[in-house]
Design an enzyme around this catalytic site. Structure first.
Site, PDB file in Angstrom:
ATOM      1  N   LEU A  99      25.597  32.525  43.977  1.00  0.00           N
ATOM      2  CA  LEU A  99      25.756  32.573  45.442  1.00  0.00           C
ATOM      3  C   LEU A  99      26.399  31.322  46.027  1.00  0.00           C
ATOM      4  O   LEU A  99      26.272  31.058  47.222  1.00  0.00           O
ATOM      5  CB  LEU A  99      24.419  32.883  46.146  1.00  0.00           C
ATOM      6  N   GLY A 125      29.475  33.613  46.583  1.00  0.00           N
ATOM      7  CA  GLY A 125      29.182  35.039  46.777  1.00  0.00           C
ATOM      8  C   GLY A 125      28.251  35.259  47.963  1.00  0.00           C
ATOM      9  O   GLY A 125      27.701  34.321  48.541  1.00  0.00           O
ATOM     10  N   TYR A 181      44.051  26.138  37.796  1.00  0.00           N
ATOM     11  CA  TYR A 181      43.346  27.418  37.891  1.00  0.00           C
ATOM     12  C   TYR A 181      43.886  28.384  36.824  1.00  0.00           C
ATOM     13  O   TYR A 181      43.127  28.938  36.015  1.00  0.00           O
ATOM     14  CB  TYR A 181      43.525  27.996  39.298  1.00  0.00           C
ATOM     15  N   LEU A 233      46.643  34.726  52.620  1.00  0.00           N
ATOM     16  CA  LEU A 233      47.490  35.109  53.758  1.00  0.00           C
ATOM     17  C   LEU A 233      46.872  36.199  54.643  1.00  0.00           C
ATOM     18  O   LEU A 233      46.755  36.004  55.857  1.00  0.00           O
ATOM     19  CB  LEU A 233      48.873  35.554  53.244  1.00  0.00           C
ATOM     20  N   ARG A 289      55.188  38.596  47.598  1.00  0.00           N
ATOM     21  CA  ARG A 289      54.040  38.767  46.703  1.00  0.00           C
ATOM     22  C   ARG A 289      53.729  40.255  46.535  1.00  0.00           C
ATOM     23  O   ARG A 289      54.073  41.069  47.374  1.00  0.00           O
ATOM     24  CB  ARG A 289      52.787  38.075  47.282  1.00  0.00           C
ATOM     25  N   GLY A 306      53.667  24.502  44.630  1.00  0.00           N
ATOM     26  CA  GLY A 306      53.318  25.430  43.545  1.00  0.00           C
ATOM     27  C   GLY A 306      53.527  26.897  43.860  1.00  0.00           C
ATOM     28  O   GLY A 306      53.069  27.759  43.106  1.00  0.00           O
TER      29      GLY A 306
END
Ligand code: UFG
Length: 331
Positions: free
Chosen positions: A35, A38, A143, A192, A223, A286
């Protein structure tokens, strides 16, 4: 007896939509989530909810000692590419080390079926117009690197311990369940569509457009926005496949259609009827100009059919959530 599936990170955005779909399909579902990101309210109807951190190996072991599962679906991870560049240690710990503990406890308890929430960020800058699973793996942020490392660990565990896994590489997860009862609620929010809709709802004055001088028709980044319920249906198909044939595989999940930042904002103006002011800002570090998936393999092998094809239908579903829950779950 229905099969019992453990969903780690099941109280997160994508996890909670997958939990909902699994329950609809008749599975028994337990959720394990610390959590930190979450929301307990997002998984009210799961059979069991366990607030455990995957880094707490003692708690994890006693959890597996007292519960049995047919398969594990693993969503628990940090996801924000920008933050990963400032906090690689935290990303490595959560996305690799904690996942490593999870795999080891599963194997210790004889569970050898796994579905992994991976990402298109494992590809890095695209060298092809449409990205297939064979595209070179060269992540440009930490990531993506942690997700790729974990995919490599899965390969090692398959070879040496017989673990069967499916890794699903998502493009831009978006939208919300049409019930309007669950949706995207990240803090801080960086994506976005939720930011555009927060602007529509009046929580933000304007939306930044990060760069208008990309090599794309309108100068803004393109995207591949894939609806979260289409992701969820692919997860269930992948789960069924790996449970039945015990062979490991990897699949892209995307819409196959690209939309520019300006097109997303325009769709949001149409859906919401709001003006949505914009500000042109510098490029974000990036960000590749175009990222679009080739998901032919998921369609062919899993029989997957995405239902939300237009950006308008995706934004509409997200709007139902944001309009009625402008402050998210508030938990
Ligand atoms: N953008 C803006 N303004 C904003 C926020 C975003 O112009 O305020 C732009 C970004 O520059 C990018 C596009 O909108 O061009 C989409 O940005 P998101 O932050 O919504 O999503 P990303 O494409 O950066 O990343 C998402 C996930 C990653 C995943 C990746 C895979 O956040 O975890 O998709 O394609 F790896």
């Amino acid at each position: 007896m229905p099969q019992h599936i453990l969903v780690t990170g099941g109280a997160g955005y994508i996890g909670s939509h997958v939990v909902r779909t699994l329950l609809h399909e008749g599975y028994t579902v337990s959720v394990l989530d610390n959590l930190i990101n979450g929301h307990r309210k997002s998984v009210a109807s799961a059979a069991g909810f366990y607030q455990i951190d995957l880094g707490d190996v003692k708690a994890l072991r006693s959890f597996f000692d007292t519960h049995s599962f047919d398969a594990v679906m693993h969503f628990a991870a940090f996801i924000e590419a920008g933050i990963s560049m400032r906090k690689p240690a935290e990303f490595f710990e959560n996305n690799c080390v904690n996942g490593f503990h999870l795999l080891n406890e599963m194997l210790r308890h004889g569970i050898k079926t796994f579905v992994f929430s991976s990402t298109a960020a494992v590809y890095g800058d695209p060298v092809d117009d449409r990205i297939t699973e064979d595209h070179r793996l060269k992540p440009v942020n930490h990531y993506g690197r942690t997700k790729l490392m974990f995919e490599q660990l899965l390969n090692m565990y398959e070879q040496s311990y017989g673990l069967s896994s499916v890794a699903l590489r998502y493009f831009n997860a978006s939208g919300a369940d049409d019930s309007g009862g669950i949706g995207e609620d990240h803090a801080p929010e960086t994506h976005l569509i939720p930011l555009v809709l927060q602007t529509a709802v009046g929580l933000r004055e304007y939306i930044n457009i990060f760069g208008t001088n990309y090599d794309t028709p309108d100068g803004t980044c393109i995207r591949d926005y894939i609806h979260v319920n289409d992701l969820a249906s692919a997860h269930v198909l992948a789960l069924k496949k790996v449970l039945s044939d015990q062979t490991s595989d990897v699949f892209n999940l995307g819409n196959g259609k690209g939309f520019s930042v300006k097109e997303v904002i325009e769709a949001a103006r149409t859906v919401t009827g709001k003006k949505i002011p914009v500000k042109i800002a510098a490029r974000r570090e990036g960000d590749p100009a175009v990222l679009v998936a080739d998901s032919t393999k998921a369609k062919r092998v899993l029989g997957w059919k995405p239902n939300y094809r237009s950006i308008q239908s995706i934004v509409e579903s997200a709007w139902k959530w944001h309009e009625s829950n402008p402050h998210g779950f508030q938990d």
